[in-house]
Design a protein around this motif. Structure first.
Motif, PDB file in Angstrom:
ATOM      1  N   UNK A 249       0.919  -1.244   0.137  1.00 59.79           N
ATOM      2  CA  UNK A 249      -0.045  -0.064  -0.241  1.00 59.79           C
ATOM      3  C   UNK A 249       0.606   1.087   0.015  1.00 59.79           C
ATOM      4  N   UNK A 250       0.078   2.335  -0.608  1.00 61.56           N
ATOM      5  CA  UNK A 250       0.932   3.701  -0.706  1.00 61.56           C
ATOM      6  C   UNK A 250       0.059   4.541  -1.322  1.00 61.56           C
ATOM      7  N   UNK A 251      -0.062   5.775  -0.272  1.00 63.21           N
ATOM      8  CA  UNK A 251      -1.272   6.843  -0.803  1.00 63.21           C
ATOM      9  C   UNK A 251      -2.413   6.244  -1.011  1.00 63.21           C
ATOM     10  N   UNK A 252      -2.992   5.467  -0.185  1.00 60.42           N
ATOM     11  CA  UNK A 252      -4.522   5.163  -0.273  1.00 60.42           C
ATOM     12  C   UNK A 252      -4.638   4.182  -1.348  1.00 60.42           C
ATOM     13  N   UNK A 253      -3.483   3.639  -2.040  1.00 58.25           N
ATOM     14  CA  UNK A 253      -3.757   2.639  -3.191  1.00 58.25           C
ATOM     15  C   UNK A 253      -3.089   1.367  -2.942  1.00 58.25           C
ATOM     16  N   UNK A 254      -3.753   0.321  -3.402  1.00 61.17           N
ATOM     17  CA  UNK A 254      -3.105  -1.112  -3.059  1.00 61.17           C
ATOM     18  C   UNK A 254      -2.453  -1.646  -4.529  1.00 61.17           C
ATOM     19  N   UNK A 255      -1.585  -2.285  -4.133  1.00 50.67           N
ATOM     20  CA  UNK A 255      -1.051  -3.055  -5.406  1.00 50.67           C
ATOM     21  C   UNK A 255      -0.655  -4.324  -4.853  1.00 50.67           C
ATOM     22  N   UNK A 256      -0.353  -5.286  -5.818  1.00 49.67           N
ATOM     23  CA  UNK A 256      -0.120  -6.796  -5.398  1.00 49.67           C
ATOM     24  C   UNK A 256       1.334  -7.030  -6.195  1.00 49.67           C
TER      25      UNK A 256
END
Ligand code: DMJ
Length: 465
Positions: free
Chosen positions: A290-297
């Motif tokens: 997570x960073x800046x309110x965003x999620x990645x995988x």
């Protein structure tokens, strides 16, 4: 997953057109700024028809059209057509109440689709596109010959399962001879069949199809690591992992996870819900970043969870919708936000992005529907009009950047505006359908019970007039 051949002719968007495309996608509309639903629905239908008429004009009865050159493309096997775009479009045409086109398409399928052709086909693509399309066509129109064709075709695909020592399907099968090939398959190919095969068994009363698909699912699930993660591909003869990277939700494992949830919704079998929960928990726990309110995988080793990559494929953007449907709404919003932010940077989404550096790894756009699919799913779960605004913006970007006189085409490079020359069959099944179901009060679709497959095929919820 979909190795689309490079187009033969290349087209470059003029600078003005490219700039217009960038501007069109540059600013998201707020929900309050959206045109009335009926206006958007009419525009979506008109654009679908623009693509459909282009296909009919240049490639009727062939798998896919090359809308720039007016050429045709055999999707499954050179020299053989299955009328893929006709099968893909059938339930979309029906939902849009284009009944003359429905009749023309169903007539063509009944007269010309040959399920015994001497050609080697990719089992996964044949299942999600052709078997799924014929099932949906049958559910929509009630024409029994569509179901007969579907069964004939599926019987020809079955050797991929029955000839395998593990029950995990081979990747390819020759429809006439039953010869199989391709012993190392990725999860999406091994496991995106449960829904179509289960539905076919339900409609025909013959459990063969369901039994084959269910066994394959258990064969995969049993091979999860102690972390609860799965690898990427398995040798179907030995049952051993050929690639131990957990790359969910990206290809080539993407729709495997989706089928667990859709299968649970369609058949109500607890084991599918439980498998989905266990595997999703593991992906969220071990791959989230997570960073800046965003999620990645991240891509990680399935046994140790160690980072192996930070790429994300546009194909994975469907996962926001799946997470929402499965009850992980906060994660769904964060992951979707990450893709919406990507749309701030490009008129249409590039195929692959390195999210650690922000660099585009593959600049193509294959006219894919996954972002709109997630908008639709998020909207059905939450009822929030913000997701309609996201979908509308995505639609305008596609229209500005990828519309050509002969229909809609892929882009070879979204960063330069260079176009390719193909309308993939799934464009007729998915892109317009998600938009249409969000904006049109479609009387032929029951939104409460409606269910779509990974290919956007109607599995449940057809309201026949
Ligand atoms: C479609 O064929 C299906 O959505 C599949 O699951 C993966 N994506 C393609 C279109 O991009």
């Amino acid at each position: 997953m979909h190795a689309l051949p490079l187009p033969r002719r290349r087209t470059v968007l003029g600078a003005a057109a490219a700039a217009a495309a960038l501007t069109a996608a540059g600013r998201p509309a707020t929900a309050a700024e959206l045109p009335p639903d009926a206006v958007v629905a009419a525009e979506v239908k008109a654009e679908f028809l623009h693509g459909w008429e282009g296909y009919k004009r240049a490639a009727w009865g062939y798998d896919e059209v090359r809308p720039v050159s007016g050429g045709r493309h055999d999707f499954f096997a050179p020299g053989h057509t299955f009328g893929l775009s006709v099968v893909e479009a059938l339930d979309t045409l029906w939902l849009m109440e284009l009944d003359e086109e429905v009749a023309r398409s169903a007539d063509w399928i009944e007269a010309h689709l040959d399920p015994v052709v001497d050609a080697e086909v990719q089992v996964f693509e044949a299942v999600i596109r052709l078997v799924g399309g014929l099932l949906a066509g049958y559910l929509c129109t009630g024409r029994p010959r569509l179901l007969e064709r579907c069964r004939e075709l599926t019987d020809r695909l079955l050797p991929a399962f029955t000839k395998s020592p593990t029950g995990l399907p081979y990747r390819h099968v020759n429809l006439r001879t039953g010869a199989v090939s391709g012993k190392v398959g990725p999860l999406a190919e091994l496991g995106s069949n449960l829904v179509e095969f289960g539905l076919l068994s339900r409609l025909t009363g013959d459990n063969t199809y369901w039994t084959a698909a269910r066994q394959a699912y258990w064969e995969i699930y049993h091979r999860r690591s102690s972390l609860g993660l799965l690898g990427t591909s398995i040798d179907v003869e030995t049952g051993r992992w050929a690639d131990t990277t957990s790359c969910a939700p990206n290809p080539p494992v993407d729709s495997y996870y989706e089928y667990l949830w859709t299968g649970w919704q369609l058949f109500g079998l607890d084991e599918l819900r439980d498998q989905y929960r266990t595997l999703t928990d593991a992906v969220l726990r071990h791959q989230s970043e997570r960073s800046g309110g965003q999620l990645r995988f991240r891509q990680v080793g399935y046994a140790d969870g160690a980072t192996r990559g930070r790429e994300q494929s546009e194909l994975g953007s469907f996962y926001a919708g799946l997470l929402a449907k499965g009850g992980d709404l906060a994660a769904a919003r964060e992951y979707h936000r990450n893709w919406t932010a990507e749309l701030d940077r490009h008129p249409v989404l590039p195929e692959v992005v390195d999210f650690a550096t922000g660099q585009v790894r593959n600049p193509r756009n294959d006219l894919r529907p996954e972002y709109a699919n997630s908008c639709y799913d998020l909207w059905t779960v939450t009822g929030e009009s913000g997701f309609k605004a996201d979908a509308h913006r995505w639609f305008q970007g596609m229209k500005s950047a990828l519309r050509v006189p002969g229909g809609y085409t892929v882009a070879e490079d979204v960063t330069t505006g260079r176009l390719g020359d193909l309308t993939p069959g799934y464009w007729f099944a998915e892109n317009s359908k998600y938009l249409y179901l969000m904006f049109a009060a479609a009387p032929r679709f029951d939104q409460r019970t409606g269910l779509l497959s990974t290919e956007g095929k109607l599995l449940r919820g057809a309201v026949r007039p």
